[in-house]
Write a protein that holds these residues in place. Structure first.
Motif, PDB file in Angstrom:
ATOM      1  N   ASP A  79       0.444 -38.420  25.829  1.00 38.58           N
ATOM      2  CA  ASP A  79       1.302 -38.717  24.676  1.00 38.58           C
ATOM      3  C   ASP A  79       1.743 -37.364  23.955  1.00 38.58           C
ATOM      4  OD1 ASP A  79       1.330 -41.411  25.212  1.00 38.58           O
ATOM      5  OD2 ASP A  79      -0.271 -41.745  23.829  1.00 38.58           O
ATOM      6  N   THR A  80       1.164 -36.421  24.124  1.00 40.91           N
ATOM      7  CA  THR A  80       1.676 -35.200  23.066  1.00 40.91           C
ATOM      8  C   THR A  80       2.693 -34.562  24.087  1.00 40.91           C
ATOM      9  OG1 THR A  80      -0.125 -33.839  24.289  1.00 40.91           O
ATOM     10  CG2 THR A  80      -0.569 -35.058  22.272  1.00 40.91           C
ATOM     11  N   ILE A  81       3.160 -34.743  24.917  1.00 36.09           N
ATOM     12  CA  ILE A  81       4.122 -33.986  25.851  1.00 36.09           C
ATOM     13  C   ILE A  81       5.333 -34.893  25.788  1.00 36.09           C
ATOM     14  CG2 ILE A  81       4.787 -32.859  28.090  1.00 36.09           C
ATOM     15  CD1 ILE A  81       1.932 -32.428  28.540  1.00 36.09           C
ATOM     16  N   PHE A  82       6.678 -34.519  25.457  1.00 36.69           N
ATOM     17  CA  PHE A  82       7.780 -35.213  25.319  1.00 36.69           C
ATOM     18  C   PHE A  82       8.254 -35.456  26.864  1.00 36.69           C
ATOM     19  CE2 PHE A  82       8.779 -35.680  21.237  1.00 36.69           C
ATOM     20  CZ  PHE A  82       8.458 -34.450  20.639  1.00 36.69           C
ATOM     21  N   LEU A  83       8.437 -36.765  27.273  1.00 33.20           N
ATOM     22  CA  LEU A  83       8.820 -37.212  28.677  1.00 33.20           C
ATOM     23  C   LEU A  83      10.359 -36.824  28.759  1.00 33.20           C
ATOM     24  CD1 LEU A  83       7.310 -40.612  29.074  1.00 33.20           C
ATOM     25  CD2 LEU A  83       6.745 -38.623  30.238  1.00 33.20           C
ATOM     26  N   LEU A  84      11.057 -36.971  27.822  1.00 37.19           N
ATOM     27  CA  LEU A  84      12.616 -36.949  28.164  1.00 37.19           C
ATOM     28  C   LEU A  84      12.909 -35.453  27.818  1.00 37.19           C
ATOM     29  CD1 LEU A  84      13.791 -39.834  25.612  1.00 37.19           C
ATOM     30  CD2 LEU A  84      13.643 -39.867  28.295  1.00 37.19           C
ATOM     31  N   TYR A  85      12.542 -34.669  27.021  1.00 35.45           N
ATOM     32  CA  TYR A  85      13.229 -33.603  26.798  1.00 35.45           C
ATOM     33  C   TYR A  85      12.263 -32.702  25.660  1.00 35.45           C
ATOM     34  CZ  TYR A  85      14.844 -34.852  22.121  1.00 35.45           C
ATOM     35  OH  TYR A  85      15.242 -35.541  20.886  1.00 35.45           O
ATOM     36  N   LYS A  86      12.273 -31.409  25.942  1.00 29.33           N
ATOM     37  CA  LYS A  86      11.592 -30.578  24.846  1.00 29.33           C
ATOM     38  C   LYS A  86      12.602 -29.614  24.090  1.00 29.33           C
ATOM     39  CE  LYS A  86       7.960 -30.267  28.249  1.00 29.33           C
ATOM     40  NZ  LYS A  86       7.163 -29.194  28.940  1.00 29.33           N
ATOM     41  N   ASN A  87      12.471 -29.421  22.914  1.00 26.31           N
ATOM     42  CA  ASN A  87      13.257 -28.626  22.117  1.00 26.31           C
ATOM     43  C   ASN A  87      12.928 -26.949  22.036  1.00 26.31           C
ATOM     44  OD1 ASN A  87      15.325 -30.524  21.034  1.00 26.31           O
ATOM     45  ND2 ASN A  87      13.569 -31.245  19.416  1.00 26.31           N
TER      46      ASN A  87
ATOM     47  N   ARG B  45      15.405 -28.922  26.773  1.00 27.83           N
ATOM     48  CA  ARG B  45      15.157 -28.524  28.068  1.00 27.83           C
ATOM     49  C   ARG B  45      14.688 -29.625  28.612  1.00 27.83           C
ATOM     50  NH1 ARG B  45      11.012 -23.854  27.074  1.00 27.83           N
ATOM     51  NH2 ARG B  45      10.066 -25.446  25.731  1.00 27.83           N
ATOM     52  N   PRO B  46      14.495 -29.791  30.082  1.00 29.38           N
ATOM     53  CA  PRO B  46      13.925 -31.105  30.595  1.00 29.38           C
ATOM     54  C   PRO B  46      12.632 -31.079  30.394  1.00 29.38           C
ATOM     55  CG  PRO B  46      15.175 -29.326  32.189  1.00 29.38           C
ATOM     56  CD  PRO B  46      15.156 -28.737  30.982  1.00 29.38           C
TER      57      PRO B  46
END
Length: 238
Positions: A6-14, A22-23
């Motif tokens: 859950d700590t990692i963004f599925l949709l994108y990273k700023n 970013r993807p």
């Protein structure tokens, strides 16, 4: 293959300072496999974020003055326990979860998300005696050859895998025989299946027939595809 939490963004990273997105992990799994373990333990927003890419094969991000579109055509593989304690259905009767607790646990997975998952399998506990026994199943190489042959048939027939058939193409290439069509009609009414489920069942049935080397989809293929879709509904809450 990507394993995420859950700590990692599925949709994108700023990027720093609110730069261009970013993807995220979904797009990084493009043309590959995304594995989610303990599926109900993910935040609801994370799970619902899967709905768009599972349907369209891409992700659209709109933020203030910026818009981004990332490819996200992946195969989702997920695993979960049958109940909060993990012992529901075990022969030893170790589960002490109440039906309400089990229902709340499974309720973390929304209907629209489950409607986009084609194959759901219950994997029971393996007996100790079976763990030491030598398996007599097919080798991975044999299965691989059968899958490769089925994929080749699909590409020759329609120019793409069954999973990517449009509704119109499903009508042309995945039409079942009369008995199969009648069975699917009954299942749609009795199980309150959606239009999305209708086409997905036919695509799975088409794949089952292809793996068996059979051109005409029969009621047996349709029945197997329906069984896979029923998933959690087939498990007793006791």
């Amino acid at each position: 293959m990507f394993y995420i939490s859950d700590t990692i963004f599925l949709l994108y990273k700023n990027l720093p300072s609110g730069g261009t997105p970013r993807p995220g992990e979904i797009s990084l799994a493009h043309n590959g496999t995304l594995f989610l373990d303990e599926l109900p333990e993910f935040q609801r927003g994370v799970l619902e974020a899967l709905r768009e890419p599972l349907e369209t094969g891409q992700i659209n991000i709109a933020r203030a003055a910026r818009r981004a579109e990332f490819p996200a055509r992946f195969q989702l593989v997920a695993a979960m326990n049958p109940c909060p304690c993990g012992w529901l259905g075990h022969p030893a009767g170790k589960c002490r979860c109440t039906p309400d607790q089990v229902a709340r646990y499974r309720g973390k997975l929304s209907g629209p998300l489950l409607d986009r998952i084609d194959l759901m399998l219950d994997v029971p506990a393996v007996a100790e005696a079976d763990l030491a026994a030598r398996g007599d199943g097919e080798s991975s190489a044999t299965v691989r050859d059968r899958v490769t042959a089925a994929r080749a048939v699909q590409l020759e027939r329609q120019g793409k895998p069954n999973a990517r058939l449009s509704p119109d193409e499903v009508d042309r290439h995945a039409r079942p025989d009369e008995a199969g069509a009648q069975l699917l009609k009954q299942a749609m009414a009795r199980l309150s299946l959606t239009a999305r489920a209708y086409h997905r069942i036919l695509k799975v049935a088409r794949s089952i027939a292809d793996l068996a080397g059979i051109e005409q989809i029969s009621s047996a293929h349709v029945a197997e595809a329906i069984h896979y879709r029923r998933g959690l509904a087939d498990q007793e809450l006791s």
